[in-house]
Design a protein around this motif. Structure first.
Motif, PDB file in Angstrom:
ATOM      1  N   ASP A   1      -2.781 -55.315  -1.471  1.00 35.55           N
ATOM      2  CA  ASP A   1      -1.861 -56.324  -1.778  1.00 35.55           C
ATOM      3  C   ASP A   1      -1.249 -57.044  -0.438  1.00 35.55           C
ATOM      4  O   ASP A   1      -1.197 -58.286  -0.498  1.00 35.55           O
ATOM      5  CB  ASP A   1      -0.513 -55.813  -2.864  1.00 35.55           C
ATOM      6  CG  ASP A   1       0.466 -56.862  -3.113  1.00 35.55           C
ATOM      7  OD1 ASP A   1      -0.263 -57.741  -3.938  1.00 35.55           O
ATOM      8  OD2 ASP A   1       1.600 -56.648  -3.169  1.00 35.55           O
ATOM      9  N   GLN A   2      -0.824 -56.374   0.509  1.00 33.06           N
ATOM     10  CA  GLN A   2      -0.165 -56.917   1.510  1.00 33.06           C
ATOM     11  C   GLN A   2      -1.166 -57.656   2.435  1.00 33.06           C
ATOM     12  O   GLN A   2      -1.038 -58.764   3.014  1.00 33.06           O
ATOM     13  CB  GLN A   2       0.368 -55.885   2.600  1.00 33.06           C
ATOM     14  CG  GLN A   2       1.693 -55.159   1.968  1.00 33.06           C
ATOM     15  CD  GLN A   2       2.158 -54.266   3.040  1.00 33.06           C
ATOM     16  OE1 GLN A   2       1.903 -54.399   4.209  1.00 33.06           O
ATOM     17  NE2 GLN A   2       2.890 -53.226   2.665  1.00 33.06           N
TER      18      GLN A   2
ATOM     19  N   LYS B   1      -1.733 -60.986   0.798  1.00 36.89           N
ATOM     20  CA  LYS B   1      -0.724 -62.082   0.990  1.00 36.89           C
ATOM     21  C   LYS B   1      -0.773 -62.508   2.526  1.00 36.89           C
ATOM     22  O   LYS B   1      -0.728 -63.793   2.714  1.00 36.89           O
ATOM     23  CB  LYS B   1       0.825 -61.420   1.041  1.00 36.89           C
ATOM     24  CG  LYS B   1       0.934 -61.215  -0.629  1.00 36.89           C
ATOM     25  CD  LYS B   1       2.231 -60.613  -0.757  1.00 36.89           C
ATOM     26  CE  LYS B   1       2.767 -60.383  -2.495  1.00 36.89           C
ATOM     27  NZ  LYS B   1       3.287 -59.445  -2.643  1.00 36.89           N
TER      28      LYS B   1
END
Ligand SMILES: [Zn+2]
Length: 269
Positions: free
Chosen positions: A117-118, A121
């Protein structure tokens, strides 16, 4: 004759002031460049930070992947062992270890999900920053090019002035030139100053002794201000009369005649 030299010194000083100003103008370009480049530099800093973070996260991702592979391997071996235990105590021990490894694997998976997820982003942020950076460069480029051209003009103007000075200095009395250079070389702005109407040094406004005033006005020898050391020159006929009301002395008029002769000859000692 000597009066011409004083005129030459004043001319030289005017040239040197223009050279000084030209150098300042060139130096002033540095902050202007910084100002123009600032937005792109800020974005560049953010880009580097984001790239480094991405790199670290990818390393972390790889570490997690290899740790997961190890744990799965261990899990498989433990499951095999569970099929061949010889007693209950051994079974309990293997089961406990199996539970522990399963929990670790779950943790790894959780961590991997968070990391993915990071990473997503950060990659998106990187793309935005790259776009913004390219746009900032595109916007600033014409301004930077204009500044580069302007600075090149200022530099060639300086070169021209320096060339003019060097030619001019060659026509001057070498002794006066040496004294002048020594005074200016000491970090002083003024090396030559005119006498004021009331007989003071035009640089420090200290009163010049009468005898020296006369020598300056008649241009007999090179006189320096006792207080500040500048070479004293007779006032320019025009400027002195304009600057002060009516009182221009006859000495000034004599100077006017003398300095009309524009020959830069240096037969005078
Ligand atoms: Zn002085």
């Amino acid at each position: 004759m000597t009066q011409q030299h004083r005129t030459a010194l004043k001319e030289l000083q005017k040239l040197d002031s223009r050279i000084h100003e030209a150098r300042q103008r060139i130096a002033e370009f540095d902050p202007r460049f910084e100002e123009v480049e600032e937005p792109a530099l800020v974005l560049e800093g953010e880009l580097n930070t984001t790239r480094n973070r991405l790199k670290e996260m990818k390393l972390e991702e790889r570490r997690l992947e290899s740790s997961t592979v190890d744990r799965r391997d261990r899990l498989r071996r433990l499951e095999e062992r569970l099929g061949s235990v010889r007693n209950l105590r051994e079974e309990a021990a293997v089961s406990a270890e199996l539970d522990m490894v399963r929990r670790s694997l779950q943790n790894d998976e959780q961590e991997a999900l968070g990391l993915i997820d990071q990473l997503g982003k950060a990659e998106q942020r990187l793309g935005e920053l790259e776009e913004a950076h390219a746009e900032a460069l595109r916007v600033l480029e014409p301004r930077r090019e204009a500044l580069i051209a302007e600075r090149a003009d200022a530099r060639s103007e300086l070169e021209r002035l320096e060339g003019e000075r060097s030619v001019f200095a060659q026509g001057m009395n070498p002794d006066e030139l040496r004294i002048y250079n020594a005074i200016r070389g000491g970090g002083r702005r003024a090396a030559v100053a005119e006498l004021t109407e009331d007989g003071a040094c035009g640089n420090c406004f200290g009163i010049v002794p009468l005898q020296h005033q006369n020598e300056v006005r008649h241009g007999q020898s090179l006189i320096r201000c006792e207080a500040c050391g500048v070479i004293l020159a007779a006032p320019e006929p025009g400027s002195a009369a304009d600057a002060a009301p009516a009182e221009a002395s006859t000495a000034v008029t004599e100077v006017a005649v003398a300095s009309d002769d524009d020959d830069g000859g240096d037969e005078e000692e």
